[in-house]
Design a protein around this motif. Structure first.
Motif, mmCIF file in Angstrom:
data_model
loop_
_atom_site.group_PDB
_atom_site.id
_atom_site.type_symbol
_atom_site.label_atom_id
_atom_site.label_comp_id
_atom_site.label_asym_id
_atom_site.label_seq_id
_atom_site.Cartn_x
_atom_site.Cartn_y
_atom_site.Cartn_z
ATOM 1 N N ARG A 38 0.811 -1.398 -0.356
ATOM 2 C CA ARG A 38 0.234 0.371 0.054
ATOM 3 C C ARG A 38 1.321 0.975 0.085
ATOM 4 N NH1 ARG A 38 -5.210 -0.649 0.480
ATOM 5 N NH2 ARG A 38 -6.221 -2.544 1.633
ATOM 6 N N GLN A 39 2.104 1.622 0.715
ATOM 7 C CA GLN A 39 3.050 2.633 0.220
ATOM 8 C C GLN A 39 3.853 2.816 -0.737
ATOM 9 O OE1 GLN A 39 3.312 0.660 4.267
ATOM 10 N NE2 GLN A 39 1.182 2.229 4.724
ATOM 11 N N GLU A 40 4.324 1.147 -1.136
ATOM 12 C CA GLU A 40 5.168 1.234 -2.203
ATOM 13 C C GLU A 40 4.583 0.776 -3.569
ATOM 14 O OE1 GLU A 40 8.654 -2.167 -2.746
ATOM 15 O OE2 GLU A 40 6.967 -3.190 -3.779
ATOM 16 N N LEU A 41 3.368 0.889 -4.021
ATOM 17 C CA LEU A 41 2.765 0.992 -4.912
ATOM 18 C C LEU A 41 2.902 2.269 -6.115
ATOM 19 C CD1 LEU A 41 1.752 -0.947 -7.472
ATOM 20 C CD2 LEU A 41 -0.537 -0.409 -6.436
ATOM 21 N N PRO A 42 2.053 2.901 -4.933
ATOM 22 C CA PRO A 42 2.622 4.545 -4.689
ATOM 23 C C PRO A 42 4.007 5.175 -6.358
ATOM 24 C CG PRO A 42 0.789 4.926 -3.426
ATOM 25 C CD PRO A 42 1.819 3.777 -3.522
ATOM 26 N N VAL A 43 4.520 4.720 -5.381
ATOM 27 C CA VAL A 43 6.282 4.833 -5.128
ATOM 28 C C VAL A 43 6.843 3.996 -6.924
ATOM 29 C CG1 VAL A 43 8.250 4.857 -4.670
ATOM 30 C CG2 VAL A 43 6.631 5.547 -2.672
ATOM 31 N N MET A 44 6.415 2.853 -6.900
ATOM 32 C CA MET A 44 6.267 2.508 -7.867
ATOM 33 C C MET A 44 5.325 3.514 -9.537
ATOM 34 S SD MET A 44 8.060 0.162 -7.931
ATOM 35 C CE MET A 44 9.059 -1.259 -6.727
ATOM 36 N N GLN A 45 4.531 3.871 -8.987
ATOM 37 C CA GLN A 45 3.929 4.346 -10.139
ATOM 38 C C GLN A 45 4.495 5.845 -10.387
ATOM 39 O OE1 GLN A 45 1.534 4.375 -12.321
ATOM 40 N NE2 GLN A 45 1.727 5.625 -13.242
ATOM 41 N N GLN A 46 5.631 6.983 -9.241
ATOM 42 C CA GLN A 46 6.236 7.523 -9.749
ATOM 43 C C GLN A 46 7.132 7.242 -10.478
ATOM 44 O OE1 GLN A 46 7.722 8.674 -5.993
ATOM 45 N NE2 GLN A 46 7.728 11.361 -6.205
ATOM 46 N N LEU A 47 7.768 6.120 -10.515
ATOM 47 C CA LEU A 47 8.851 5.281 -10.963
ATOM 48 C C LEU A 47 8.831 5.624 -13.054
ATOM 49 C CD1 LEU A 47 11.096 4.639 -11.749
ATOM 50 C CD2 LEU A 47 10.853 2.288 -11.016
ATOM 51 N N ALA A 48 7.309 4.812 -13.005
ATOM 52 C CA ALA A 48 6.777 4.808 -14.256
ATOM 53 C C ALA A 48 6.629 6.070 -14.903
ATOM 54 C CB ALA A 48 5.697 4.245 -13.899
ATOM 55 N N ASP A 49 6.266 6.577 -13.989
ATOM 56 C CA ASP A 49 4.943 8.591 -14.759
ATOM 57 C C ASP A 49 7.155 8.717 -14.864
ATOM 58 O OD1 ASP A 49 3.499 7.615 -14.588
ATOM 59 O OD2 ASP A 49 3.371 8.846 -12.857
ATOM 60 N N LYS A 50 7.786 8.779 -13.865
ATOM 61 C CA LYS A 50 9.590 9.521 -14.341
ATOM 62 C C LYS A 50 10.401 8.873 -15.341
ATOM 63 C CE LYS A 50 8.806 12.690 -10.787
ATOM 64 N NZ LYS A 50 10.131 13.699 -9.324
ATOM 65 N N ALA A 51 10.068 8.179 -15.579
ATOM 66 C CA ALA A 51 11.938 6.738 -16.667
ATOM 67 C C ALA A 51 11.389 6.359 -17.546
ATOM 68 C CB ALA A 51 12.170 5.991 -15.332
ATOM 69 N N ALA A 52 9.340 6.702 -17.538
ATOM 70 C CA ALA A 52 9.516 7.196 -19.105
ATOM 71 C C ALA A 52 10.395 6.421 -20.597
ATOM 72 C CB ALA A 52 7.876 7.638 -19.414
ATOM 73 N N GLY A 53 10.328 5.335 -21.093
ATOM 74 C CA GLY A 53 11.461 5.737 -21.649
ATOM 75 C C GLY A 53 12.246 6.058 -21.769
ATOM 76 N N LYS A 54 12.878 5.072 -20.303
ATOM 77 C CA LYS A 54 14.311 5.372 -19.797
ATOM 78 C C LYS A 54 14.451 2.938 -19.278
ATOM 79 C CE LYS A 54 15.229 8.804 -18.159
ATOM 80 N NZ LYS A 54 16.054 9.894 -17.216
ATOM 81 N N VAL A 55 12.739 3.265 -18.421
ATOM 82 C CA VAL A 55 12.719 2.280 -17.641
ATOM 83 C C VAL A 55 11.869 1.754 -18.195
ATOM 84 C CG1 VAL A 55 12.975 1.138 -15.415
ATOM 85 C CG2 VAL A 55 14.253 2.681 -15.797
ATOM 86 N N ALA A 56 11.387 -0.027 -18.959
ATOM 87 C CA ALA A 56 9.687 -0.251 -17.872
ATOM 88 C C ALA A 56 9.626 -1.076 -16.492
ATOM 89 C CB ALA A 56 10.082 -1.630 -18.797
ATOM 90 N N VAL A 57 7.787 0.080 -16.231
ATOM 91 C CA VAL A 57 7.527 -0.527 -15.362
ATOM 92 C C VAL A 57 6.435 -1.684 -15.312
ATOM 93 C CG1 VAL A 57 6.744 -0.237 -12.939
ATOM 94 C CG2 VAL A 57 8.635 1.571 -13.882
ATOM 95 N N VAL A 58 6.887 -2.822 -14.889
ATOM 96 C CA VAL A 58 5.434 -3.717 -14.914
ATOM 97 C C VAL A 58 4.773 -4.471 -13.730
ATOM 98 C CG1 VAL A 58 4.820 -6.097 -16.233
ATOM 99 C CG2 VAL A 58 6.376 -4.525 -16.756
ATOM 100 N N GLY A 59 3.551 -4.019 -13.473
ATOM 101 C CA GLY A 59 3.666 -4.702 -11.836
ATOM 102 C C GLY A 59 2.650 -6.498 -11.661
ATOM 103 N N VAL A 60 2.938 -6.889 -10.831
ATOM 104 C CA VAL A 60 2.200 -8.072 -10.974
ATOM 105 C C VAL A 60 1.304 -8.669 -9.593
ATOM 106 C CG1 VAL A 60 2.665 -10.487 -10.833
ATOM 107 C CG2 VAL A 60 4.370 -8.952 -12.341
#
Length: 137
Positions: A38-60
């Protein structure tokens, strides 16, 4: 190397072979019932937003019900691609039992599995160290 596991997209459609996910990438295993997620998932979304095009972020979404997972992801504003793993196939393949789990994949396909919840500072450090990409969160 990422385990040879194929999972369906959360919203339906094609299945995804996780080995086909090219690095640099971050694969985050989470569930709606997991407190630290619950605390970590919003941080992963932040990464997906800021790293778009540099790092693929995939949730499971792991060991979860589809409705519970969808409601939780919507409440957390998750927009990155998410796979559905109600039977914990990927979690078992990396020989872990607790969530969250994050798999970092570098450009060469080398994978590093992290078993502790990540905040923005730790995630920033681990993306640089294990995926080879500098991103400020």
């Amino acid at each position: 190397m990422v385990p040879d596991v194929t999972l369906p997209c959360f919203t339906g459609g094609e299945k995804v072979a996780l080995r086909s996910v090219r690095g640099p990438a971050v694969i985050n295993l989470w569930a709606s019932w997991c407190g630290p997620c619950r605390q970590e998932l919003p941080v992963m979304q932040q990464l997906a937003d800021k790293a778009a095009g540099k790092v693929a972020v995939v949730g499971v979404d792991t060991g979860d019900g589809r409705e519970a997972g969808a409601s939780f992801a919507a409440a957390k504003g998750v927009t990155f691609p998410t796979l559905f793993d109600p039977d914990k196939k990927l979690l078992n393949a990396v020989s872990k039992i607790n969530l969250p789990v994050t798999i970092f994949v570098d450009a060469a396909g080398t994978a590093y599995v992290n078993i502790l919840p990540l905040d923005a500072a730790k995630l920033t450090d681990m993306v640089r160290e294990h995926a080879g990409v500098a991103v400020a969160l």
